[in-house]
Design an enzyme around this catalytic site. Structure first.
Site, short mmCIF file in Angstrom:
data_model
loop_
_atom_site.label_atom_id
_atom_site.label_comp_id
_atom_site.label_asym_id
_atom_site.label_seq_id
_atom_site.Cartn_x
_atom_site.Cartn_y
_atom_site.Cartn_z
N ALA A 114 19.76 48.05 34.31
CA ALA A 114 19.64 49.47 33.82
C ALA A 114 19.50 50.24 35.10
CB ALA A 114 18.21 49.78 33.04
N SER A 169 18.00 58.04 36.55
CA SER A 169 18.46 59.27 37.30
C SER A 169 17.58 58.82 38.74
CB SER A 169 18.03 60.69 36.77
OG SER A 169 16.58 60.06 36.24
N ASP A 218 6.03 59.19 28.74
CA ASP A 218 7.46 58.97 28.49
C ASP A 218 7.88 57.93 27.63
OD1 ASP A 218 9.94 60.23 29.20
OD2 ASP A 218 10.21 58.77 31.07
N LYS A 251 12.81 47.13 41.00
CA LYS A 251 13.10 48.64 40.63
C LYS A 251 13.37 49.19 41.96
CE LYS A 251 11.73 52.74 38.10
NZ LYS A 251 11.07 53.53 36.92
#
Length: 553
Positions: free
Chosen positions: A131, A134, A287, A152
């Site tokens: 994935a 931004s 979120d 990540k």
């Protein structure tokens, strides 16, 4: 002052806005209104054009401007108290549709963070990202012991781009407040400052790892939510390694049905998870859009992306629960009183007027069936109404409102007949019982035991000393001595005032007499005006000094 680099960036932004048909918005501002004639002279405006709604055009422009503006649109969508409804709803659809950066570059960043080869740390590292968002992108990998993980990695030079674009946004916000008629009301500078703070938090992956660990600890052993494990030895400020989870994206309704997941139970469980985080753990995932939620085949929620978390202090937590319960009971006066008591609105606010405004918002809603009521939209309208009464924007409540809207929208997507109020009410009642009931009393006593255990051994000695002083009169004597000293100071101050007043008044009168004689016998009082002025000034000064208290009043 706008720098040349900012001017170049601003020209590019304006080009993108014009390409998406947003030129009329730019030229409608006070600053550019003198140039509006160019809008009518532009050839592409001579013939009618079929345009998409303005909200769609704004969203597409943000996507074209790059990852920072996508993130800005996402965060701006949480401030629905400041935006028109159509724009807020469209910005809420923004997902991180950002092109990935090369996997070889991600590998190089990981090696730089560890100071050694990726092959030394991982048995396998997939350079094709799972994935791309931004701020960062995610790669699949395997630890040396065979554990499947995700890595990540922050985007390269993201700090530089954020600094550049946030500085430009700040400049635009400052101009908007100065030249746009609605600028001060919408407070764009405050919005940009909030945006910058959220971005700075997301840039620290160690902070996100700590958030994930806390949330995992809160739901340890839960059959509702699973939070992947963080592998701390391989975490750095720009690299985070977590357990890889395998679940069905929650937006894939067809796949959920194919696996036999009960959508009604799933929707109610989502509401329970949210209220458990807010009112029991006081630490909630802020979120929770569909891209961050997955479901296991047996119906267990699985969450990712813990960069934005929300908290409420105990006071806000209690008042919020009481507010919700008052809404359920249609006790609008209690809602108004709670807003004043919690200082969400100024203390001088008239409760009856505020109560009437709240009733105007809520009463039409309650005439609908509960399943047709949007709890999040009611909360939003109440915040907008409270703004008329100078309610300060509460950042923790804005995050809560945004998360509630996400949860409610997701729940209704899974189960259109979801009754959010019925599902939430037991949690709110239990929360109030835990905070104000018998269980709260025993819990507070239990928490106070360590402090009392330190104080109790000294209590007999302190009690004996107090009683001994009271019996011998020393306690009363100390109090009397302090009162006598205070009275003596007052007497001396009064004497100084009286003496100064007499002397000062005498000098002022003398000055007036001398100045008057100067008009009748100038030869006898040579230099009298100067002397009279000095005497008068001295008198005024003495009066001021002697009538001023020691504290300057």
């Amino acid at each position: 002052m706008i720098r040349p680099a900012q001017i170049i960036r601003l020209v590019h932004i304006n080009f993108v806005l014009v390409r998406h048909g947003l030129d009329e918005i730019i030229l409608a501002t006070h600053l550019f209104r003198p140039f509006r004639i160019f809008y009518y002279l532009a050839p592409w405006n001579w013939l009618p054009r079929k345009r998409k709604p303005r909200a769609v055009r704004i969203r597409k422009a943000l996507e074209d401007l790059g990852p920072i503006y996508v993130k800005f649109g996402q965060i701006l969508s949480t401030r629905q108290d400041l935006l028109p409804d159509d724009i807020a709803e469209e910005l809420a659809r923004l997902q991180d549709r950002v092109p990935p950066f090369p996997g070889t570059q991600a590998r190089a960043l990981v090696e730089q963070a560890y100071g050694e080869s990726v092959d030394t740390v991982f048995r396998a590292f997939d350079e094709t990202p799972l994935a791309s968002a931004s701020i960062a992108q995610v790669h699949a990998a395997q630890l040396q012991d065979g554990t499947d993980v995700v890595v990540k990695v922050l985007r390269p030079n993201i700090e530089k781009y954020i600094t550049r674009d946030v500085a430009l946004l700040s400049t635009i916000a400052m101009l908007a407040e100065r030249y746009w008629k609605d600028g001060r009301r919408l407070r764009p500078c405050e919005v940009i400052a909030e945006f910058e703070k959220i971005l700075s938090d997301e840039l620290d992956l160690l902070r996100e790892a700590a958030n994930a660990s806390q949330l995992r600890r809160n739901f340890k052993g839960s059959d509702q939510l699973y939070v992947p494990e963080v592998y701390w030895p391989w975490c750095r400020p720009n690299v985070m390694v977590m357990e890889r989870i395998y679940g069905i994206p929650i937006s894939n309704i067809a796949a959920l049905k194919a696996h036999g997941v009960d959508l009604q139970v799933l929707s109610e469980r989502g509401v329970e998870i949210f209220f458990t985080q807010v009112f029991r753990h006081n630490f909630f995932h802020a979120d929770m859009h569909p891209g961050n939620l997955f479901v296991s085949p047996d119906g267990l929620y699985m969450a990712v992306d813990f960069g934005i978390m929300g908290t409420l202090n105990p006071v806000d937590q209690r008042y919020l629960a009481e507010n919700f319960l008052a809404f359920f009971r249609r006790d609008y006066r209690r809602v108004a009183e709670l807003h004043v008591e919690s200082e969400w609105v100024p203390s001088g606010t008239r409760v009856d007027e505020f109560e009437s405004a709240i009733r105007t918002v809520c009463e039409p809603v309650f005439e609908k069936p509960l399943k047709e009521i949007s709890f999040g939209n009611v909360l939003l309208r109440l915040f907008q109404t409270a703004r008329r009464f100078n309610m300060e924007v509460q950042p923790q409540l804005v995050l809560l409102q945004k998360t509630l809207l996400n949860i409610e929208g997701l729940g209704r997507q899974l189960n259109p007949d979801l009754d959010l109020w019925k599902t939430a009410k037991p949690f709110l009642e239990r929360s109030m019982s835990e905070q104000l009931g018998t269980r709260a009393l025993f819990r507070n006593l239990k928490e106070s035991i360590p402090a009392w255990s330190e104080t109790l051994p000294d209590l007999p000695v302190l009690t004996h000393t107090f009683l001994q002083q009271a019996t011998t009169g020393r306690l009363r004597m100390q109090h009397a001595e302090s009162e006598i000293k205070r009275l003596r100071r007052e007497v001396r101050r009064a004497n100084r005032r009286t003496t100064g007043a007499v002397v000062g008044t005498g000098l002022i009168i003398s000055a007036a007499v001398v100045y008057g004689l100067d008009g009748f016998a100038p030869a006898m009082v040579v230099g009298a005006p100067l002397r009279s002025w000095l005497a008068g000034a001295a008198g005024v000064l003495i009066l001021l000094l002697t009538t001023t208290d020691d504290d300057g009043t």
